[in-house]
Design a protein around this motif. Structure first.
Motif, PDB file in Angstrom:
ATOM      1  N   ARG A   1      87.898  16.037  40.317  1.00 26.30           N
ATOM      2  CA  ARG A   1      87.038  14.932  39.908  1.00 26.30           C
ATOM      3  C   ARG A   1      86.226  14.525  41.124  1.00 26.30           C
ATOM      4  O   ARG A   1      86.753  14.408  42.230  1.00 26.30           O
ATOM      5  CB  ARG A   1      87.856  13.741  39.417  1.00 26.30           C
ATOM      6  N   TYR A   2      84.942  14.279  40.922  1.00 26.96           N
ATOM      7  CA  TYR A   2      84.099  13.970  42.066  1.00 26.96           C
ATOM      8  C   TYR A   2      82.913  13.114  41.631  1.00 26.96           C
ATOM      9  O   TYR A   2      82.619  12.960  40.442  1.00 26.96           O
ATOM     10  CB  TYR A   2      83.607  15.254  42.729  1.00 26.96           C
ATOM     11  N   ARG A   3      82.243  12.564  42.628  1.00 25.97           N
ATOM     12  CA  ARG A   3      81.007  11.823  42.433  1.00 25.97           C
ATOM     13  C   ARG A   3      79.971  12.401  43.382  1.00 25.97           C
ATOM     14  O   ARG A   3      80.281  12.680  44.541  1.00 25.97           O
ATOM     15  CB  ARG A   3      81.222  10.336  42.716  1.00 25.97           C
ATOM     16  N   ALA A   4      78.749  12.608  42.918  1.00 28.62           N
ATOM     17  CA  ALA A   4      77.708  13.191  43.763  1.00 28.62           C
ATOM     18  C   ALA A   4      76.341  12.747  43.274  1.00 28.62           C
ATOM     19  O   ALA A   4      76.189  12.304  42.132  1.00 28.62           O
ATOM     20  CB  ALA A   4      77.790  14.721  43.764  1.00 28.62           C
ATOM     21  N   ARG A   5      75.376  12.873  44.141  1.00 28.59           N
ATOM     22  CA  ARG A   5      74.026  12.493  43.745  1.00 28.59           C
ATOM     23  C   ARG A   5      73.394  13.626  42.922  1.00 28.59           C
ATOM     24  O   ARG A   5      73.810  14.781  43.000  1.00 28.59           O
ATOM     25  CB  ARG A   5      73.172  12.193  44.976  1.00 28.59           C
ATOM     26  N   VAL A   6      72.404  13.275  42.175  1.00 30.87           N
ATOM     27  CA  VAL A   6      71.740  14.220  41.278  1.00 30.87           C
ATOM     28  C   VAL A   6      70.238  14.130  41.513  1.00 30.87           C
ATOM     29  O   VAL A   6      69.671  13.043  41.541  1.00 30.87           O
ATOM     30  CB  VAL A   6      72.042  13.873  39.808  1.00 30.87           C
ATOM     31  N   PRO A   7      69.540  15.282  41.633  1.00 31.27           N
ATOM     32  CA  PRO A   7      70.084  16.628  41.790  1.00 31.27           C
ATOM     33  C   PRO A   7      70.498  16.857  43.227  1.00 31.27           C
ATOM     34  O   PRO A   7      70.448  15.942  44.041  1.00 31.27           O
ATOM     35  CB  PRO A   7      68.901  17.510  41.391  1.00 31.27           C
ATOM     36  N   GLY A   8      70.804  18.115  43.550  1.00 35.59           N
ATOM     37  CA  GLY A   8      71.157  18.433  44.922  1.00 35.59           C
ATOM     38  C   GLY A   8      70.717  19.817  45.306  1.00 35.59           C
ATOM     39  O   GLY A   8      71.232  20.805  44.817  1.00 35.59           O
TER      40      GLY A   8
END
Length: 403
Positions: free
Chosen positions: A128-135
């Protein structure tokens, strides 16, 4: 708060051996941290933080929570410092003395990955993770955003994609091949450019455990060290060389900077490491032009500052790689890259002549051909592989000579 991970010497059979004269050491063979900071407790995953408190991975066992989810901290590798729950590539307590663009690059978890072993019957690993979009890195090869790559014992074994909504969380599931050995190590490389924060990890169909820690290798440099333009994080030369040497590479490459910043040298002096590599100089041609005399002095000052905390740690210096457009062209200070490279190499040779026999030079110019450069400056995958092979050979030849 900050915390350092285990940087002690590698066990027998690895690429770097303990040097009994390598500064002050604990009973476990680890170097003491200058300035009174404490090191990681060997084997326990516990990381003491100078001044008290603990970082995200500090002192935490891989306990299993609801649904089998585990704290990712004990699984993460390639970490030098923590800023709360997030691994970062610069000491958060001293960011005020660093260039803003370096601090910005240091927020990306370049080189950070998970390493684990799997119990029999484990079918997959889920994150499970959180990330910015897009990359994706602007201007470089198109890498699918949120691509997670699985490697097993130094070999690619699969990829998976995550697709979080903006500002939201997501999961990525990587199928695990059947382990060939009970101690086989699986590595999960993260989509670095998306600045992912891993929130939890678990095995599917069976258990997982953190892989044994390896000796830390601190690698300082610029965008080339950061991995531009490798098509996958696993192909960047520090990652490839780290796998071959059996080390834990901590990627301290900062795109657009990496010009021999002395505050970074002070952080390197305080960071436990079994091997240190410096690979900078091309950004001293431009965008911040300097002269050979200044680069000579800067190289000596940077290496000397690192030596205050690592008096006997092997230190490998890689001089600037081929950059065809800069080799014979004067910069704003009137210096060509060839002249700057010669000054940096002369500084290393003079330091060795003055008695630093644990300092080694790898001349960068002959390592790559123009065909290994994606844009005339940054290596392509073949260039990263070739550079990694040269570094591996230099370490094996000079740092740990074979009988």
């Amino acid at each position: 708060m900050t915390a350092s991970e285990d940087g002690g010497p590698m066990a027998a059979g690895g690429g770097i051996e303990a040097d009994p004269a390598a500064g002050q050491e604990t009973a476990a063979g680890q170097e003491a941290v200058p300035g009174g900071g404490q090191e990681a407790v060997p084997g326990g995953g516990q990381e003491a933080v100078p001044g008290g408190g603990s970082g995200a991975g500090a002192g935490r066992e891989p306990r299993e929570g609801a649904g089998g989810w585990c704290d990712p901290g004990p699984y993460l590798r390639g970490v030098a410092w923590w800023d709360g729950p997030r691994p970062v590539r610069v000491d958060p307590s001293v960011v005020g003395v660093l260039p803003w663009e370096l601090v910005e690059r240091a927020a990306l978890p370049v080189g950070v990955r998970l390493e684990l072993t799997a119990a029999p019957g484990t079918r997959a690993v889920e994150l499970r993770y959180r990330a910015r979009v897009p990359g994706r890195k602007d201007g470089g090869p198109s890498v699918p955003p949120h691509l997670f790559a699985l490697w097993r014992d130094g070999r690619p074994a699969g990829e998976a994609y995550g697709a979080p909504a903006a500002g939201g969380e997501a999961a990525a599931v990587l199928d695990l091949p059947r382990p060939e050995r009970p101690d086989e190590v699986f590595t999960v490389y993260l989509p670095e450019a998306a600045a992912p924060l891993v929130l939890a990890v678990r095995g599917v169909g069976g258990g997982i455990a953190p892989a044994p820690r390896r000796a830390r290798w601190a690698v300082y440099g610029d965008s080339i060290t950061e991995g531009w333009w490798a098509t996958r994080p696993a192909h960047a030369w520090p990652a490839a060389a780290g796998r071959a040497l059996g080390l834990d590479p901590v990627n301290l490459g900062y795109a657009g900077t990496g010009r021999g910043e002395l505050p970074v040298a002070r952080q390197l002096a305080a960071l436990p490491a079994a091997l240190i590599t410096l690979a900078f100089g091309t950004n001293c041609w431009e965008p911040v032009p300097t002269t050979p005399a200044r680069l000579y002095a800067l190289t000596r000052a940077f290496a000397g500052t690192v030596r205050t905390g690592h008096p006997r740690t092997p230190l490998l210096v890689v001089s600037p790689l081929l950059r065809p457009a800069a080799e014979a062209a004067p910069n704003g200070a009137g210096a060509t890259l060839a002249e700057l490279r010669a000054a940096l190499e002369e500084a290393v040779r003079d330091l060795r002549a003055a008695g630093d026999d644990r300092l080694f030079l790898l001349p960068g110019h002959p390592l790559l051909d123009p065909g290994h450069l994606w844009d005339g400056l940054h290596p392509n995958d073949a260039g990263h592989a070739r550079l990694a092979a040269a570094v591996v050979d230099a370490v094996r030849t000079h740092v740990r000579p074979r009988p």
